[in-house]
Design a protein around this motif. Structure first.
Motif, short mmCIF file in Angstrom:
data_model
loop_
_atom_site.label_atom_id
_atom_site.label_comp_id
_atom_site.label_asym_id
_atom_site.label_seq_id
_atom_site.Cartn_x
_atom_site.Cartn_y
_atom_site.Cartn_z
N GLN A 78 33.05 126.79 56.12
CA GLN A 78 33.06 127.88 55.14
C GLN A 78 31.85 128.80 55.31
O GLN A 78 32.00 130.03 55.26
N TYR A 104 41.04 133.51 46.48
CA TYR A 104 40.19 132.94 45.43
C TYR A 104 40.78 133.16 44.04
O TYR A 104 40.40 132.49 43.09
N ASN A 121 42.85 126.05 42.22
CA ASN A 121 42.89 124.98 43.21
C ASN A 121 44.22 124.24 43.19
O ASN A 121 44.72 123.80 44.24
N ASN A 167 40.46 124.12 51.07
CA ASN A 167 39.47 124.68 50.16
C ASN A 167 38.62 125.76 50.84
O ASN A 167 38.14 126.68 50.17
N ARG A 195 40.58 128.91 50.48
CA ARG A 195 40.55 129.49 49.14
C ARG A 195 39.20 130.11 48.81
O ARG A 195 39.12 131.16 48.16
N HIS A 196 38.09 129.51 49.22
CA HIS A 196 36.77 129.93 48.76
C HIS A 196 36.04 130.85 49.73
O HIS A 196 35.02 131.44 49.36
N TYR A 234 35.36 134.56 48.59
CA TYR A 234 34.34 134.70 47.54
C TYR A 234 32.95 134.52 48.12
O TYR A 234 32.03 135.30 47.82
N THR A 235 32.78 133.50 48.97
CA THR A 235 31.48 133.27 49.60
C THR A 235 31.08 134.45 50.48
O THR A 235 29.92 134.86 50.50
N THR A 260 27.64 126.14 46.93
CA THR A 260 28.80 125.57 47.60
C THR A 260 28.66 124.06 47.80
O THR A 260 29.66 123.33 47.74
#
Length: 321
Positions: A112, A140, A144, A191, A194-195, A198-199, A248
């Motif tokens: 990630q 995002y 989940n 995951n 999905r994230h 945003y990160t 994170t």
């Protein structure tokens, strides 16, 4: 005969007299205004403070207390001292769950962070389109649970479109979520998908604080994009990157939803992460005291990791000056 001249009586300046008379009142008015601002600030802070006390501080203190008791919701809590912690130390399932969690965290954070950093740099150096940033953030926006269900269908061994494509290319179908080797990396990559947007936007915001003059000067000196990344971007992005890593890592240790939906801890406890084991102990076997002890242990581990990360990465310092 000399006529003595008499000087007129001295008078205070009108402004000075008024200033002398109004100074105490002005100070009092300012004090009242300050008090009014403080009360107004307290009114606005009260809901957040109430939420913090009710939903964070009190459950934390209650959980610490329950970790020293035997409690199953049906009978009053019975004080047992350090028995739950002694059981935890000698529980092989706890240590296996911690190992699985660490493996998940390493895969999730590694993939990630690198992917998000690459996306953020590309957004900064090539294009700053708001539409493209919105597309990057789209995954995002779903929960989940929804993400887990979607990928459960996509990666299904028999009917999933992912395995249909793999079979169509002439390869054997892969049991992504039903094999002990593939399960935890697959959960981690779900995951990440999905994230990562945003990160990336958090890192992109940090990149906006780096002056463009530095890149222009480096270009004049003949520096390549790769050299500018290592010499300018990465050092100056370090404080933001450190905070993102702390966030994170904490979130990764608390993974639960995707595991509960996609694998339910299986196969053969291959995805039985610590949060899922805590949940099963509390709401599956009603061992709330033991579950609280494991939660306190996780709190201590995360606190230690956070402090260590903060000091190693020097998150509170910046090279911009």
């Amino acid at each position: 005969m000399t006529i003595a001249s008499s000087s007129p009586p001295s008078r205070l300046p009108v402004g000075g007299a008024e200033g002398a008379r109004t100074t105490p009142r002005t100070r009092a008015a300012k004090a009242r205004e300050g008090g009014g601002d403080g009360r107004l600030a307290a009114v606005f802070l009260a809901p957040a403070l109430l939420g913090f006390l009710v939903f964070l501080l009190w459950p934390t203190l209650r959980g610490i207390y329950l970790s020293f008791t035997r409690f199953n919701l049906l009978t009053p809590a019975q004080w047992v001292g350090l028995d739950n912690y002694d059981r935890m130390v000698h529980d092989p399932i706890f240590w296996d769950s911690l190992r699985v969690t660490v493996v998940y965290v390493v895969i999730n954070i590694g993939v990630q962070t690198v992917s998000a950093l690459a996306i953020a740099v590309l957004l900064q150096r090539l294009t700053q389109s708001a539409v493209l940033r919105g597309i990057v953030l789209t995954p995002y926006l779903m929960s989940n649970v929804v993400a887990g269900i979607v990928w459960l269908w996509v990666l299904d061994t028999q009917l999933g479109i992912g395995n249909e494509i793999i079979a169509g290319l002439g390869f054997d179908r892969i049991p992504f979520l039903n094999d002990e080797t593939w399960a935890i990396p697959t959960i981690a990559l779900i995951n990440v998908w999905r994230h990562v947007g945003y990160t990336a936007l958090l890192l992109f915001a940090g990149l906006q604080a780096i002056p463009n003059d530095m890149y222009e000067a480096a270009k004049v000196d003949g520096a390549s994009e790769w050299r500018m990344f290592w010499r300018i971007t990465l050092p100056l992005l370090r404080p933001v990157l450190a905070v993102v890593l702390i966030m994170t890592v904490i979130g990764s240790f608390q993974v639960f939803d995707t595991v509960a939906v996609a694998t339910n801890g299986g196969p053969a406890n291959a995805t039985n992460v610590l949060q899922f084991y805590i949940y099963g102990s509390a709401f599956g076997r009603f061992q709330f005291g033991y579950a609280s002890a494991m939660s306190v242990a996780l709190l201590v581990v995360l606190s230690a990791i956070t402090v260590l990360q903060y000091r190693i990465t020097r998150a509170g310092q910046t090279d911009l000056g």
